[in-house]
Design a protein around this motif. Structure first.
Motif, PDB file in Angstrom:
ATOM      1  N   ARG B  13      91.025  21.483  18.644  1.00 41.82           N
ATOM      2  CA  ARG B  13      91.907  22.048  19.674  1.00 41.82           C
ATOM      3  C   ARG B  13      91.090  22.691  20.793  1.00 41.82           C
ATOM      4  O   ARG B  13      90.295  23.597  20.554  1.00 41.82           O
ATOM      5  CB  ARG B  13      92.836  23.083  19.056  1.00 41.82           C
ATOM      6  CG  ARG B  13      93.744  22.516  17.979  1.00 41.82           C
ATOM      7  CD  ARG B  13      94.927  23.401  17.706  1.00 41.82           C
ATOM      8  NE  ARG B  13      94.638  24.821  17.944  1.00 41.82           N
ATOM      9  CZ  ARG B  13      95.591  25.738  18.065  1.00 41.82           C
ATOM     10  NH1 ARG B  13      96.866  25.398  17.965  1.00 41.82           N
ATOM     11  NH2 ARG B  13      95.271  27.003  18.273  1.00 41.82           N
ATOM     12  N   ARG B  14      91.336  22.217  22.005  1.00 43.96           N
ATOM     13  CA  ARG B  14      90.601  22.751  23.146  1.00 43.96           C
ATOM     14  C   ARG B  14      91.006  24.191  23.453  1.00 43.96           C
ATOM     15  O   ARG B  14      90.196  24.981  23.930  1.00 43.96           O
ATOM     16  CB  ARG B  14      90.831  21.866  24.367  1.00 43.96           C
ATOM     17  CG  ARG B  14      92.281  21.750  24.745  1.00 43.96           C
ATOM     18  CD  ARG B  14      92.487  20.884  25.958  1.00 43.96           C
ATOM     19  NE  ARG B  14      92.313  19.458  25.655  1.00 43.96           N
ATOM     20  CZ  ARG B  14      92.452  18.506  26.571  1.00 43.96           C
ATOM     21  NH1 ARG B  14      92.705  18.824  27.811  1.00 43.96           N
ATOM     22  NH2 ARG B  14      92.325  17.239  26.246  1.00 43.96           N
ATOM     23  N   ASP B  16      91.458  26.489  21.480  1.00 39.60           N
ATOM     24  CA  ASP B  16      90.809  27.441  20.571  1.00 39.60           C
ATOM     25  C   ASP B  16      89.668  28.193  21.233  1.00 39.60           C
ATOM     26  O   ASP B  16      89.393  29.349  20.891  1.00 39.60           O
ATOM     27  CB  ASP B  16      90.259  26.705  19.345  1.00 39.60           C
ATOM     28  CG  ASP B  16      91.356  26.220  18.423  1.00 39.60           C
ATOM     29  OD1 ASP B  16      92.529  26.519  18.705  1.00 39.60           O
ATOM     30  OD2 ASP B  16      91.032  25.540  17.430  1.00 39.60           O
ATOM     31  N   VAL B  17      88.980  27.530  22.155  1.00 40.13           N
ATOM     32  CA  VAL B  17      87.785  28.158  22.734  1.00 40.13           C
ATOM     33  C   VAL B  17      88.158  29.472  23.412  1.00 40.13           C
ATOM     34  O   VAL B  17      87.516  30.504  23.209  1.00 40.13           O
ATOM     35  CB  VAL B  17      87.086  27.188  23.710  1.00 40.13           C
ATOM     36  CG1 VAL B  17      85.913  27.887  24.400  1.00 40.13           C
ATOM     37  CG2 VAL B  17      86.616  25.945  22.948  1.00 40.13           C
ATOM     38  N   PHE B  19      90.859  31.286  22.848  1.00 35.60           N
ATOM     39  CA  PHE B  19      91.375  32.255  21.859  1.00 35.60           C
ATOM     40  C   PHE B  19      90.244  32.870  21.033  1.00 35.60           C
ATOM     41  O   PHE B  19      90.311  34.019  20.628  1.00 35.60           O
ATOM     42  CB  PHE B  19      92.376  31.573  20.914  1.00 35.60           C
ATOM     43  CG  PHE B  19      93.629  31.076  21.596  1.00 35.60           C
ATOM     44  CD1 PHE B  19      94.197  31.776  22.640  1.00 35.60           C
ATOM     45  CD2 PHE B  19      94.240  29.911  21.179  1.00 35.60           C
ATOM     46  CE1 PHE B  19      95.348  31.325  23.273  1.00 35.60           C
ATOM     47  CE2 PHE B  19      95.402  29.445  21.790  1.00 35.60           C
ATOM     48  CZ  PHE B  19      95.952  30.159  22.848  1.00 35.60           C
ATOM     49  N   LEU B  20      89.211  32.092  20.775  1.00 29.85           N
ATOM     50  CA  LEU B  20      88.122  32.565  19.917  1.00 29.85           C
ATOM     51  C   LEU B  20      87.127  33.447  20.651  1.00 29.85           C
ATOM     52  O   LEU B  20      86.283  34.088  20.024  1.00 29.85           O
ATOM     53  CB  LEU B  20      87.385  31.363  19.311  1.00 29.85           C
ATOM     54  CG  LEU B  20      88.107  30.698  18.137  1.00 29.85           C
ATOM     55  CD1 LEU B  20      87.571  29.289  17.901  1.00 29.85           C
ATOM     56  CD2 LEU B  20      87.954  31.540  16.879  1.00 29.85           C
ATOM     57  N   THR B  21      87.210  33.448  21.969  1.00 32.28           N
ATOM     58  CA  THR B  21      86.259  34.258  22.729  1.00 32.28           C
ATOM     59  C   THR B  21      86.929  35.455  23.394  1.00 32.28           C
ATOM     60  O   THR B  21      86.307  36.145  24.201  1.00 32.28           O
ATOM     61  CB  THR B  21      85.580  33.389  23.816  1.00 32.28           C
ATOM     62  OG1 THR B  21      86.602  32.743  24.590  1.00 32.28           O
ATOM     63  CG2 THR B  21      84.686  32.332  23.183  1.00 32.28           C
ATOM     64  N   GLY B  22      88.191  35.675  23.061  1.00 29.55           N
ATOM     65  CA  GLY B  22      88.902  36.815  23.653  1.00 29.55           C
ATOM     66  C   GLY B  22      89.406  36.529  25.056  1.00 29.55           C
ATOM     67  O   GLY B  22      89.779  37.446  25.781  1.00 29.55           O
ATOM     68  N   TYR B  26      97.548  36.486  27.212  1.00 30.89           N
ATOM     69  CA  TYR B  26      98.889  36.766  26.708  1.00 30.89           C
ATOM     70  C   TYR B  26      99.605  37.672  27.717  1.00 30.89           C
ATOM     71  O   TYR B  26      98.975  38.262  28.597  1.00 30.89           O
ATOM     72  CB  TYR B  26      98.803  37.429  25.326  1.00 30.89           C
ATOM     73  CG  TYR B  26      98.130  36.549  24.297  1.00 30.89           C
ATOM     74  CD1 TYR B  26      98.869  35.690  23.498  1.00 30.89           C
ATOM     75  CD2 TYR B  26      96.745  36.548  24.151  1.00 30.89           C
ATOM     76  CE1 TYR B  26      98.256  34.861  22.570  1.00 30.89           C
ATOM     77  CE2 TYR B  26      96.122  35.724  23.231  1.00 30.89           C
ATOM     78  CZ  TYR B  26      96.875  34.889  22.441  1.00 30.89           C
ATOM     79  OH  TYR B  26      96.268  34.060  21.532  1.00 30.89           O
ATOM     80  N   ASP B  29      98.308  40.980  28.534  1.00 27.47           N
ATOM     81  CA  ASP B  29      97.028  40.996  29.246  1.00 27.47           C
ATOM     82  C   ASP B  29      97.240  40.899  30.754  1.00 27.47           C
ATOM     83  O   ASP B  29      96.281  40.957  31.518  1.00 27.47           O
ATOM     84  CB  ASP B  29      96.149  39.819  28.799  1.00 27.47           C
ATOM     85  CG  ASP B  29      95.909  39.824  27.293  1.00 27.47           C
ATOM     86  OD1 ASP B  29      96.020  40.907  26.679  1.00 27.47           O
ATOM     87  OD2 ASP B  29      95.631  38.748  26.731  1.00 27.47           O
TER      88      ASP B  29
END
Lengths: 158, 789
Positions: B13-14, B16-17, B19-22, B26, B29
């Motif tokens: 999943r592209r 994810d990058v 989401f995984l790095t903050g 959302y 934010d």
């Protein structure tokens, strides 16, 4: 108001906040580090886990001023220096260990803390350790796989 | 060999990058320059008359900008219900007003009384504590039977707590009654489908903004369907036309149904931003989510299954009380009716079925769709009563199901409850389940458990669901006040990359990866050349959003149709470039070729020609390469499967351990197997949560006792087993062009009965055969009590 100075992901930061500001609020609102998420108000969900002086902490459980002078690590600091995903982050992508991504920063920070203490955890130990991080999407199965895979990669590299 | 890209590949999943790095973005934010914050003062009683609201002290707080009460909304529309149900007697349902802020009365704990807008969220909270509200508390009604039996009225003007009394199919009632009366065997079961709190991990957030230069309102919100919010809020609540209202749902941290609905806070923030000419932000605390997000399930049901002596089903009669809560949430009325009654045939041939549902108002949070929405309630009662019947008749639970399955050669199969199943192969999924659950090894595992003093049980069930919501002409007849198509625009850029815009919304499902897989397969270009845009009414075509496992079946089909249009136009351009007839042009792997010649032109060259039309058939074709398609499904899709669960029960304590869970699903064709695995895992986790842990519990005064994560038992990592999931049985959907069925809700629909069946089986094998049912959640206390009685 209080003035808080701390180190976040290797950089010293200073900002003013209310005495009642939580560390999670301070990171998000004062430092614009919005990768740390807030999913509850009873310190149960773990979306806000960061490391404070090397320990995994739910950042909603402490006031910002309590982190005065501390060394804080957040999800924004977990990638490699070249910007590529760190080992745990990469394992989460490889094993589909996230869906909506909201609990993910806390999961990654908890996983990092676990693997520091226990480089070769069993499935039981991983599930037990993650008891304080709630995920509503994945059923935890691929999170467990991701952490096992990351542990293996990290062990092979040392 | 597994593919590494395109349709059928487990592409990583592209999304994810970020989401995984903050770097996810959302709604919380998002901060708009100069924004103010709102805090809602909410009722702490379940039912009462507002005698007075004194805001004087609070208004004097230096940070307070304005305090709104119900009076400010007296002339503003209420929150609409999107589905009108007609009752057994041909009368429309009772539809009470649902104001943005309470008007004179509060009807559940959490009902908003006043909204305090201030410079900071903390100061808004401080000021809220200075408001004096005098509420004359009235007796509350929480229990549905009490509500129908002369209990206090939730809405005085309706003169009843009955929203509707629905019969389906009413004309069949007498025949069903007669068949049950004379049947050789009737199995009856009373059960409760426990009330749940959806609990997406991201609490709801709304940021209302107003641009006075062009009179445009912008709402950033945690929604599964921004266009639906624009439609409902713009047309029914605030009277803002579509071209002056933009709704953005950026990254959304899970929905599970709870973020479909239009909520008061969205309307408030949009309204207040226009009033104050400043952006207004609201972020729910989790405590607030528990008492404001629509809850799910909450049915009380009696089901009767009539069988002959061989275990063949003759008739089903079911009667349900469905809790609506205090107001009608957006799709609340459709859940116990059209999403529940139509599924009562399950995977079986049952000639006669009658469903009765009474929807009831109570002084509780509104109840609406939660993952599965009506279909879990149908599946649970059906698969529980089948298990009970099998036990009573001494027939193996797999055998009784196989005996009654709709056979493969009976499709398309018209059920007696108005659906036409297009495809399925229920024996195949049951065969697969027997294999992956290693049912042959059960006796050995039973013996091992016994040696440890534990009772082991095996439970299984089948399920079918109607997904891919929904054919607009059909749902219109059934009372839906909207169409349920989906749309897509493909914008091919001059250099050949593609922007796909969809009305579907991704909040965990992985659309940003899987939808480009479909386009990549069709165009023969790399997935990373294709980008998906969603979640913003300003830059995506009209859409109905994501729920009811509809995104790939309906949204994906719209994307396929738009891509077909692109290919058709691109062929004409290619024909011009190759000086050939468009009919002779073939397209594969990103290259256009003239059949039978060596002439070819690459995708990128055609795209460039479309935007730099120096050599272009301008007299016949417009320049550019962008197409939109709307897709309205011809039927629902019908994912189906068979699930098995093994449990160990400790007879000393009643504690249940789930030892294994296996799921064999038929989702038709599959775009990304990795993503589908994840969807099933998550669905099963929520099903296990419902069966074992979760319950929204109100006390008799209407206080939500399980109102935080300290009290509401969310499934944690150590509560769940490792699951075995398989979706190799595939009968492609016959009426959508992708052959897909949808997979998002299956796990939540299919898993609860397997777990309860397993526990009842364990108790029966352990000598406690008097226990024929335990209501969910199967807490140690409930199981222990059942053993003792």
């Amino acid at each position: 108001m209080v003035t808080v100075t701390l180190t976040v992901n290797g950089q010293e930061k200073t900002s003013d906040c209310e005495g009642r500001s939580l560390l999670s609020d301070f990171l998000r609102d004062n430092l614009n580090l919005t990768g740390t998420h807030v999913g509850c108000d009873t310190s149960q969900c773990g979306a806000c886990v960061v490391h404070v002086d090397g320990e995994a902490v739910k950042s909603c459980t402490m006031f910002a001023w309590e982190a005065q002078g501390a060394d804080v690590a957040t999800i924004e600091g977990m990638a490699e220096d070249d910007g590529s995903l760190g080992t745990i982050q990469q394992a989460f992508q490889d094993h589909h260990g996230l869906q909506c991504g909201f609990c993910t920063p806390g999961m990654v920070m908890s996983a990092a803390a676990l693997l520091k203490k226990n480089p070769d955890p069993t499935e039981y130990e991983i599930r037990d350790y993650l008891e304080g991080n709630i995920c509503r999407c994945t059923g935890y199965q691929n999170i467990v796989h991701a952490i096992q895979a990351a542990a293996q990669t990290m062990r092979a590299a040392t | 060999m597994p593919k590494d890209f395109g349709f059928g590949a487990s592409s990583k999943r592209r999304e994810d990058v970020r989401f995984l790095t903050g770097n996810g973005r959302y709604t919380d934010d998002i901060n708009v320059y100069g924004q103010a914050y709102v805090h809602f003062l909410r009722s702490d009683v379940a039912h009462g008359t507002i005698k007075s609201i004194n805001t004087e002290r609070a208004a004097a707080h230096p940070a307070v900008l304005r305090i709104f009460t119900g009076a400010d909304f007296a002339s503003v529309g209420g929150l609409p219900c999107g589905w009108q149900v007609t009752d057994r007697f041909g009368e429309p349902m009772k539809e009470p007003a649902h104001p943005v802020l309470a008007q004179g009365k509060v009807r559940h704990v959490g009902d908003p009384i006043a909204a305090i807008v201030a410079e900071s969220a903390a100061e808004a909270r401080d000021a809220a504590e200075m408001i004096e509200v005098d509420i004359e508390e009235l007796p509350a009604v929480i229990d549905m039977r009490a509500a129908l039996d002369g209990g206090p009225l939730v809405h005085d003007d309706l003169e009843t707590n009955l929203c509707y009394d629905w019969g389906f199919i009413e004309d069949n009632k007498d025949e069903v009654d007669a068949a049950i009366k004379k049947a050789p065997h009737v199995t009856r079961l009373d059960l409760t489908n426990n009330r749940l709190v959806p609990n997406a991990m991201e609490p709801r957030v709304a940021v209302g903004d107003y641009n006075s230069s062009n009179d445009e309102s912008i709402l950033y919100t945690t929604s599964q369907n921004p266009h639906v919010i624009r439609l409902l809020m713009g047309a029914f609540v605030l009277s803002i036309p579509e071209h002056k209202l933009r709704v953005v749902a950026p990254d959304v941290g899970g929905g599970f149904g709870s973020k479909i609905f239009h909520y008061a806070e969205e309307a408030f923030c949009t309204f207040a931003a226009r009033e104050l000419k400043r952006a207004v932000k609201w972020t729910a605390s989790r405590s607030e989510s528990f008492i404001t997000d629509a809850h799910g399930r909450d049915h009380v049901t009696t089901i009767e299954l009539a069988l002959d002596h061989d275990g063949n089903f003759i008739a089903i009669r079911t009667s349900t009380l469905a809790n609506m809560g205090a107001y009608l949430s957006t799709f609340s009325t459709s859940v116990p009716t059209w999403l529940h009654g139509t599924l009562m045939a399950g995977n079986y041939v049952t000639p006669l079925i009658y469903v009765n549902v009474k929807a009831v108002f109570t002084n509780t949070v509104p109840v609406d769709a939660y993952r599965g929405a009506g279909r879990p309630e149908a599946t649970f009662q059906l698969e529980r009563v089948i298990d009970k019947a099998a036990r009573e008749l001494g027939i193996d639970p797999i055998e009784i199901r196989r005996r009654n399955f709709i056979a493969k050669d009976q499709f398309p199969y018209a059920t007696p409850v108005a659906l036409e199943y297009d495809t399925g192969d229920y024996h195949a999924t049951m065969d697969k389940l027997e294999e992956i659950a290693d049912l042959k090894g059960f006796d050995n595992r039973l013996a091992q458990s016994k040696s440890k003093g534990k009772l082991r049980g095996l439970g299984l069930n089948c399920y079918i669901e109607a997904c891919g919501l929904a054919p607009s002409n059909l749902v219109g007849q059934l009372g839906a006040r909207a169409g349920l198509y989906e749309s897509a625009t493909l914008r091919v850029n001059a250099t050949g990359s593609v922007t796909v815009m969809t009305g579907s919304h991704s909040h965990g499902q992985g659309h940003e990866t899987t939808f480009p897989q479909v386009v990549s397969e069709m165009l023969g270009i790399a997935e990373d050349q294709i980008n998906l845009q969603h979640g913003d009414t300003a830059n995506t075509p009209m859409g109905m959003g994501t729920y009811g496992s509809r995104s790939i079946a309906v949204g994906g089909s719209a994307i396929l149709r738009a891509t077909e249009k692109i290919i058709a136009k691109a062929k004409k351009i290619a024909a011009h470039l190759m000086e050939a007839s468009a009919d002779d042009v073939e397209f594969s792997d990103g290259t256009f070729r003239v059949a039978g010649t060596d002439k070819e032109v690459a995708w990128a060259d055609v795209c460039l020609a479309a935007y730099v039309p120096h050599n272009y058939p301008l007299t016949e074709l417009e320049p550019g390469l962008e197409e939109t398609a709307f897709y309205d499904p011809a039927n629902f899709t019908y994912p189906a499967g068979a699930y098995a669960c093994e449990v160990e029960v400790d007879p000393e304590t009643g504690k249940v351990d789930i030892c294994s869970f296996a799921a064999a699903d038929d989702f038709g064709r599959i775009v990304n197997p990795m993503v589908v695995d994840g969807q099933v895992h998550g669905g099963i986790a929520q099903g296990i949560g419902q069966a074992m842990l979760e319950s929204a519990i109100y006390d008799e005064d209407g206080q939500l006792l399980s109102g935080s994560y300290m009290d509401y038992a969310m499934p944690r990592a150590d509560d769940l087993p490792s699951m075995v999931v398989d979706h190799s049985c595939q009968t492609p959907c016959t009426h959508n062009p992708l052959g897909v069925k949808g997979c998002g809700e299956a796990g939540a629909i299919g898993s609860p009965p397997a777990i309860v069946n397993a526990v009842i089986d364990a108790l029966s094998r352990g000598g406690y055969s008097h226990v024929d049912h335990i209501d969910m959640p199967l807490s140690p206390h409930r199981v222990w009590e059942a053993i003792q009685t």
